[in-house]
Design an enzyme around this catalytic site. Structure first.
Site, PDB file in Angstrom:
ATOM      1  N   SER A  41      78.786  49.597  11.705  1.00  0.00           N
ATOM      2  CA  SER A  41      78.107  50.509  10.871  1.00  0.00           C
ATOM      3  C   SER A  41      76.704  49.918  10.470  1.00  0.00           C
ATOM      4  CB  SER A  41      78.740  51.162   9.593  1.00  0.00           C
ATOM      5  OG  SER A  41      79.031  50.043   8.780  1.00  0.00           O
ATOM      6  N   ASP A  42      75.739  50.773  10.159  1.00  0.00           N
ATOM      7  CA  ASP A  42      74.550  50.240   9.588  1.00  0.00           C
ATOM      8  C   ASP A  42      73.976  51.254   8.759  1.00  0.00           C
ATOM      9  OD1 ASP A  42      72.120  48.672   8.896  1.00  0.00           O
ATOM     10  OD2 ASP A  42      72.665  47.501  10.729  1.00  0.00           O
TER      11      ASP A  42
END
Length: 164
Positions: A41-42
């Protein structure tokens, strides 16, 4: 070629998860026979189409917080789920971007500098963390709190359930 902030967050998540999968496949003799899932995730902050990543230093954090002060912005969290096993390649199972809208309070220069002095903003996209002291800077939000925190749990749970 330009990429939208929403796509940028998703591509970053995909690259992180894929890189870990490839690293595991290449270096580990313990890659299981059964598929293993890798979640990446980012999170980025999007102020009128301009991407605010993590600040490079304290003056950069101050600049970002000044630009967010009194304004609405969007927070995009990209999520990618990959599958890896001994007998298969590293495979993208699903990826998505979840977005929330956030309104910041109008901040004084003193407020901004005091917050930056805590060091909390220095490793956060957009220079704030809603789950910490930075939560005091948020007047209102539309969307998933967990998206702003960095992992939209409901959508992640659904994605994992569908993958299994």
């Amino acid at each position: 070629q330009t990429i939208s902030p929403e796509d940028y967050a998703k591509v970053l998540a995909e690259r992180k998860a894929e890189a870990l999968g490839l690293h595991l496949k290449k270096t580990s003799e313990d890659v299981p026979e059964l598929p293993t899932f890798i979640l990446g995730s980012d999170t980025i902050v999007d102020l009128n189409g301009h991407i605010l990543n993590k600040p490079t230093d304290e003056p950069d954090a101050i600049r970002m917080l000044q630009s967010l002060s009194g304004n609405w912005h969007r927070v995009h969290t990209g999520v990618a789920l990959y599958k890896v096993s001994k007998s298969t390649e590293v495979t993208l199972v699903s990826s998505f971007t979840d977005t929330a809208n956030v309104e910041f309070a109008r901040l004084s220069q003193e407020d901004i500098e005091a917050y930056v002095d805590t060091k909390e903003p220095l490793d956060k996209a957009g220079s704030y963390g809603i789950q910490g002291i930075g939560g005091q800077l948020v007047m209102r939000m539309e969307g998933d709190f967990f998206t702003v925190m960095g992992l939209p749990m409901h959508r992640v749970s659904k994605s994992l359930a569908e993958a299994m």
